[in-house]
Enzyme design. Structure first.
Site, PDB file in Angstrom:
ATOM      1  CB  CYS A   7      31.227  45.941  35.084  1.00 14.64           C
ATOM      2  SG  CYS A   7      29.812  45.279  35.967  1.00 14.64           S
ATOM      3  N   GLY A  33      35.366  41.245  35.976  1.00 14.81           N
ATOM      4  CA  GLY A  33      34.058  40.614  36.121  1.00 14.81           C
ATOM      5  C   GLY A  33      34.025  39.281  35.416  1.00 14.81           C
ATOM      6  CG  ASN A 107      33.006  49.850  35.581  1.00 16.88           C
ATOM      7  OD1 ASN A 107      34.102  50.381  35.551  1.00 16.88           O
ATOM      8  ND2 ASN A 107      32.567  49.220  36.646  1.00 16.88           N
ATOM      9  N   GLY A 108      29.842  50.549  36.952  1.00 14.54           N
ATOM     10  CA  GLY A 108      29.549  51.502  38.013  1.00 14.54           C
ATOM     11  C   GLY A 108      28.223  51.185  38.658  1.00 14.54           C
ATOM     12  CE1 TYR A 247      41.949  42.201  44.555  1.00 15.28           C
ATOM     13  CE2 TYR A 247      39.838  43.306  44.314  1.00 15.28           C
ATOM     14  CZ  TYR A 247      40.586  42.139  44.346  1.00 15.28           C
ATOM     15  OH  TYR A 247      39.989  40.942  44.162  1.00 15.28           O
TER      16      TYR A 247
END
Ligand code: SF4
Length: 461
Positions: A7, A33, A107-108, A247
């Site tokens: 995210c 996302g 995020n996580g 990435y």
């Protein structure tokens, strides 16, 4: 590569058009996302939100975000990690509790969310989503008389896992990072305006100047008093996700002061040192492997060529989760340049092999387009262990490298030769204190049994 990003979060404090600014930064974070996007804004009196399924451009029409006027805002782009791909799980999550409104963008992944949720439900809490983030909202609501920063700190002391978390009330914006610093979170300035974002490319999109990262275990609070730093957890070495370098992050972002494109080029150079091969050209899998391929080509003295072209207009066919849709997406996503490849010995550089289906397809694509030899070089070590910190690979059975030797993987993907960058080679480039758990199985934050993408659904169905 068929890992999905987790995210992205962004927040703007003290700007007359904070909502529009956050939407602009979400465009820059769209790669993190694509399932849903959302915005929460405060005008000082109330916190309001809008979210929807799809890309940022699909969710926010011009009229809709004019309605969300205010001087502070947070936003979110999501690929589901815990919780199904549903609108109710899209973020920011906006709740009301005894102190007013609160929006959360995360995020996580919280690895102890299931246990905390069970406890909270036994004590009477009613959950509206299956997202782990809602646990934090419930904990804050139960923090008694503590003011918001104290309540948030008290809540964060109880959760474990990975988070870059933004929280917005009527009069404050809070930005917190987990004690291991697994997910990135940067702070920028645009005059008096403060900007928070998962990646620095989102600061650039607003013309904001990078100031510093939120430190692991730190919570930065923007309010009437200015910016105040709270140390929720004592300092410890950062375990920033190695895959952010490999990435996830955009090449024009900086992580821990290192430019992502430059890091990937170095990974390509290191890969050549470890696994040289005679060939006529080097090509990279677009877009995330182009930098590593350029580094490999430079170090090898072999020309870099455009061997694969990515179709950028597939839209959501490709980006929805689920193996069927992924396989369909792989077939639509890439095309090979026959004139470049025909009769040539090709080094194909990719950033990782996760499930193996994408690599097999691409190797075959190059052969079908006339490549005489295909030598696959991977700019990261074999991905053998699942990630529980916000990446969509929860089951070991999905990972092609789990329990397989390199030669077995080579046969599966159909390459003439295959080599991965070593863990030592990777750490040499990205620095030591990093999360490398998907390569080594050494998790910097303990993983409770039963943790997975749908662990909360299993609990509630
Ligand atoms: S396990 Fe791998 S993908 Fe997950 S946070 Fe660690 S390095 Fe990143």
């Amino acid at each position: 590569m068929s890992l999905r990003e987790e995210c992205g979060v962004a927040g703007v404090w003290d700007h007359p058009g904070a909502g529009g600014q956050v939407i602009n930064s979400l465009y820059a974070l769209q790669h993190r996302g694509q399932e849903s996007a959302g915005l929460a804004v405060t005008d000082g009196r109330q916190v309001r939100g809008h979210k929807g399924m799809g890309l940022v451009a699909e969710v926010f029409s011009r009229d809709r975000f004019r309605e969300l006027a205010g001087a502070a805002a947070i936003g979110h782009v999501r690929y589901s990690t815990t919780g199904a791909s549903l609108l109710t799980n899209a973020q920011p999550l906006v709740v009301r509790y005894h102190r007013g409104g609160l929006a959360l963008a995360h995020n996580g992944n919280l690895v102890n969310a299931r246990r905390l949720r069970e406890r909270l439900e036994e004590e009477g809490s009613i959950f509206q989503t299956t997202s782990d983030t809602e646990v934090v909202a419930h904990l804050i609501a139960r923090a008694g008389d503590r003011d918001l920063p104290e309540a948030a700190g008290w809540a964060l002391e109880q959760v474990e896992g990975a988070y870059a978390l933004l929280m917005l009330s009527e009069d404050r914006l809070l930005a917190a990072r987990d004690p291991a610093g697994i997910r990135p979170l940067s702070i920028g300035r645009l005059g008096d305006t403060v900007v928070f974002a998962s990646e620095t490319c989102a600061l650039d999109a607003l013309g904001a100047v990078f100031w510093r990262d939120v430190a692991p275990g730190e919570m930065v609070v923007a309010g009437r008093e200015g910016l105040v730093s709270y140390r929720v957890f004592p300092p410890r070495p950062t375990n920033l996700c190695a895959f952010e370098f490999i990435y996830f992050a955009r090449p024009d972002s900086d992580l821990d002061g290192m430019n992502v494109h430059a890091v990937r080029k170095e990974l390509g150079r290191a890969l050549f040192q470890e696994a040289p091969v005679e060939a006529d050209l080097v090509t990279g899998v677009p877009d995330s492997s182009i930098s590593a391929a350029a580094g490999y080509a430079e170090a090898a003295g072999i020309p870099y060529e455009l061997g694969l072209v990515k179709n950028r207009y597939i839209g959501r066919t490709f980006i929805q989760p689920g193996q069927d849709k992924r396989s369909q997406g792989v077939r639509l996503k890439l095309n090979a340049l026959r004139k470049v490849l025909e009769g040539r010995r090709v080094v194909l550089v990719d950033d990782s092999i996760v499930r193996g289906t994408t690599s097999r397809h691409i190797v075959q694509l190059l052969r079908d387009s006339g490549a005489r030899e295909v030598h696959l070089r991977i700019s990261s070590p074999p991905y053998r262990y699942p990630c529980f910190y916000g990446i969509d690979t929860s089951a070991t059975s999905e990972l092609v490298a789990a329990g397989r030797q390199v030669e077995d993987i080579r046969q599966l993907v159909g390459a003439d030769s295959l080599a991965f960058l070593s863990s030592a080679g990777l750490l040499e480039v990205i620095g030591t204190d990093r999360c490398m758990a998907c390569f080594t199985g050494e998790y910097p934050v303990r993983i409770p049994a039963g943790t997975g993408k749908h662990s909360l659904e299993e609990r509630v169905c």
